[in-house]
Design a protein around this motif. Structure first.
Motif, mmCIF file in Angstrom:
data_model
loop_
_atom_site.group_PDB
_atom_site.id
_atom_site.type_symbol
_atom_site.label_atom_id
_atom_site.label_comp_id
_atom_site.label_asym_id
_atom_site.label_seq_id
_atom_site.Cartn_x
_atom_site.Cartn_y
_atom_site.Cartn_z
ATOM 1 N N LEU A 1 0.914 -1.351 -0.028
ATOM 2 C CA LEU A 1 0.067 0.013 0.063
ATOM 3 C C LEU A 1 0.862 1.330 -0.164
ATOM 4 O O LEU A 1 1.992 1.106 0.657
ATOM 5 C CB LEU A 1 -0.917 0.150 1.263
ATOM 6 C CG LEU A 1 -1.863 -1.134 1.391
ATOM 7 C CD1 LEU A 1 -2.408 -1.005 2.855
ATOM 8 C CD2 LEU A 1 -3.071 -1.048 0.492
ATOM 9 N N ASN A 2 0.353 2.325 -0.643
ATOM 10 C CA ASN A 2 1.013 3.538 -0.725
ATOM 11 C C ASN A 2 -0.241 4.614 -0.257
ATOM 12 O O ASN A 2 -1.205 4.541 -0.859
ATOM 13 C CB ASN A 2 1.628 4.034 -1.885
ATOM 14 C CG ASN A 2 2.796 3.252 -2.339
ATOM 15 O OD1 ASN A 2 2.859 2.217 -3.079
ATOM 16 N ND2 ASN A 2 3.975 3.994 -1.680
ATOM 17 N N SER A 3 0.130 5.291 0.563
ATOM 18 C CA SER A 3 -1.041 6.466 0.890
ATOM 19 C C SER A 3 -1.153 7.301 -0.191
ATOM 20 O O SER A 3 -0.202 7.541 -0.879
ATOM 21 C CB SER A 3 -0.574 7.289 2.183
ATOM 22 O OG SER A 3 0.547 7.983 1.893
ATOM 23 N N ALA A 4 -2.345 7.852 -0.038
ATOM 24 C CA ALA A 4 -2.573 8.894 -1.567
ATOM 25 C C ALA A 4 -3.554 9.826 -0.911
ATOM 26 O O ALA A 4 -4.113 9.766 0.085
ATOM 27 C CB ALA A 4 -3.342 7.834 -2.544
ATOM 28 N N VAL A 5 -3.638 10.802 -1.655
ATOM 29 C CA VAL A 5 -4.406 11.967 -1.366
ATOM 30 C C VAL A 5 -6.087 11.774 -1.725
ATOM 31 O O VAL A 5 -6.226 11.278 -2.669
ATOM 32 C CB VAL A 5 -3.929 13.276 -2.656
ATOM 33 C CG1 VAL A 5 -5.226 14.398 -2.269
ATOM 34 C CG2 VAL A 5 -2.686 13.695 -2.335
ATOM 35 N N ILE A 6 -6.935 11.960 -0.757
ATOM 36 C CA ILE A 6 -8.269 11.774 -0.715
ATOM 37 C C ILE A 6 -8.818 12.497 -2.254
ATOM 38 O O ILE A 6 -8.822 13.647 -2.137
ATOM 39 C CB ILE A 6 -8.752 11.852 0.568
ATOM 40 C CG1 ILE A 6 -8.365 11.142 1.509
ATOM 41 C CG2 ILE A 6 -10.605 11.754 0.208
ATOM 42 C CD1 ILE A 6 -8.898 11.622 2.847
ATOM 43 N N PRO A 7 -9.311 11.641 -3.055
ATOM 44 C CA PRO A 7 -9.932 12.504 -4.254
ATOM 45 C C PRO A 7 -10.996 13.168 -3.809
ATOM 46 O O PRO A 7 -11.671 13.144 -2.913
ATOM 47 C CB PRO A 7 -10.617 11.282 -5.043
ATOM 48 C CG PRO A 7 -9.875 10.012 -4.612
ATOM 49 C CD PRO A 7 -9.595 10.253 -3.228
ATOM 50 N N GLN A 8 -10.940 14.452 -4.729
ATOM 51 C CA GLN A 8 -12.081 15.550 -4.263
ATOM 52 C C GLN A 8 -13.567 14.721 -4.525
ATOM 53 O O GLN A 8 -14.498 15.493 -3.642
ATOM 54 C CB GLN A 8 -12.054 16.639 -5.410
ATOM 55 C CG GLN A 8 -12.765 17.903 -5.118
ATOM 56 C CD GLN A 8 -12.364 18.441 -3.832
ATOM 57 O OE1 GLN A 8 -11.032 18.424 -3.494
ATOM 58 N NE2 GLN A 8 -13.247 18.742 -2.983
ATOM 59 N N ARG A 9 -14.033 14.056 -5.132
ATOM 60 C CA ARG A 9 -15.265 13.433 -5.152
ATOM 61 C C ARG A 9 -15.595 12.567 -4.040
ATOM 62 O O ARG A 9 -16.761 12.943 -3.430
ATOM 63 C CB ARG A 9 -15.578 12.491 -6.478
ATOM 64 C CG ARG A 9 -14.817 11.234 -6.456
ATOM 65 C CD ARG A 9 -14.990 10.346 -7.727
ATOM 66 N NE ARG A 9 -14.369 8.845 -7.392
ATOM 67 C CZ ARG A 9 -13.116 8.687 -7.443
ATOM 68 N NH1 ARG A 9 -12.087 9.636 -7.318
ATOM 69 N NH2 ARG A 9 -12.846 7.494 -7.302
ATOM 70 N N ILE A 10 -14.564 11.958 -3.229
ATOM 71 C CA ILE A 10 -14.815 11.325 -1.915
ATOM 72 C C ILE A 10 -14.783 12.558 -0.753
ATOM 73 O O ILE A 10 -15.733 12.480 -0.128
ATOM 74 C CB ILE A 10 -13.729 10.272 -1.680
ATOM 75 C CG1 ILE A 10 -13.816 9.263 -2.807
ATOM 76 C CG2 ILE A 10 -13.874 9.765 -0.086
ATOM 77 C CD1 ILE A 10 -12.904 8.135 -2.513
ATOM 78 N N ARG A 11 -14.106 13.427 -0.998
ATOM 79 C CA ARG A 11 -13.955 14.541 -0.010
ATOM 80 C C ARG A 11 -15.226 15.241 0.049
ATOM 81 O O ARG A 11 -15.929 15.567 1.246
ATOM 82 C CB ARG A 11 -12.748 15.482 -0.314
ATOM 83 C CG ARG A 11 -12.615 16.776 0.550
ATOM 84 C CD ARG A 11 -11.492 17.576 0.293
ATOM 85 N NE ARG A 11 -10.223 16.592 0.122
ATOM 86 C CZ ARG A 11 -9.349 16.330 1.348
ATOM 87 N NH1 ARG A 11 -9.704 16.874 2.281
ATOM 88 N NH2 ARG A 11 -8.227 15.659 1.221
ATOM 89 N N LYS A 12 -15.917 15.645 -1.071
ATOM 90 C CA LYS A 12 -17.058 16.408 -1.250
ATOM 91 C C LYS A 12 -18.401 15.593 -0.802
ATOM 92 O O LYS A 12 -19.140 15.903 -0.144
ATOM 93 C CB LYS A 12 -17.405 16.553 -2.764
ATOM 94 C CG LYS A 12 -18.492 17.425 -2.982
ATOM 95 C CD LYS A 12 -18.728 17.767 -4.300
ATOM 96 C CE LYS A 12 -19.975 18.433 -4.551
ATOM 97 N NZ LYS A 12 -20.298 18.733 -5.974
#
Length: 169
Positions: A124-135
């Motif tokens: 696993l690699n951490s990733a930036v939470i996508p804008q669609r999930i954040r919204k």
């Protein structure tokens, strides 16, 4: 901070606590894991589909729960999770569980989830939470992003409709 909050009612199963109602720690973690997974399904991001289609998921970063009171076999427990903070790659939840009948607290704590990409080798690699999930997370209190009208759902029952007298045949 946020509007993201979700609760779920569960039943304590045989073997989840000792004879004195002390809930086994892994079961507490599982209760909140189930609650969180149901929350993600509700806002349109089922974890199993994220894993299968996007090769992403939210993994446990850190958890802390403390036992407050008993929960015995057959008890109904209300679990709740509130989003305390959303970071670039993390979700920070405040978690509580109480007896659904008496309101007595059972456990409380916090959980941090890390958004991660699943590599081909399974690491696993951490990733930036996508804008669609954040919204979706930030709008979940209103559930407006679901674009559905509960009144048109065939499962929905109006209280007024339930009181209408039956037609004579």
């Amino acid at each position: 901070m946020s509007e993201a909050m979700y609760w779920k009612e569960i039943t304590v199963h045989w073997g989840e606590s000792d004879p004195f109602g002390l809930v086994y720690y892994p079961r507490i973690v599982a209760w909140f894991n189930e609650t969180e997974h149901e929350f993600f399904r509700t806002i349109g991001f089922p974890i199993d589909q994220m894993i299968r289609k996007d090769r992403t998921t939210f993994v446990m970063g850190d958890i802390h729960f403390r036992f407050i009171g008993p929960a015995a076999y057959g008890d109904r427990i209300a679990t709740s999770m509130s989003l305390a903070k959303i970071g670039e790659r993390t979700l920070h939840w405040t978690c509580k569980a109480s007896n659904a009948v008496t309101g007595s607290p059972v456990t409380e704590g916090r959980a941090t989830r890390v958004y991660a990409r699943i590599n081909e080798d399974g690491t696993l690699n951490s990733a930036v939470i996508p804008q669609r999930i954040r919204k979706a997370l930030l709008q979940s209190g209103r559930l407006s992003h679901l674009k559905q009208s509960i009144e048109t759902d065939p499962e929905y029952r109006h209280a007024a409709a339930a009181k209408r007298p039956e037609r004579k045949r």
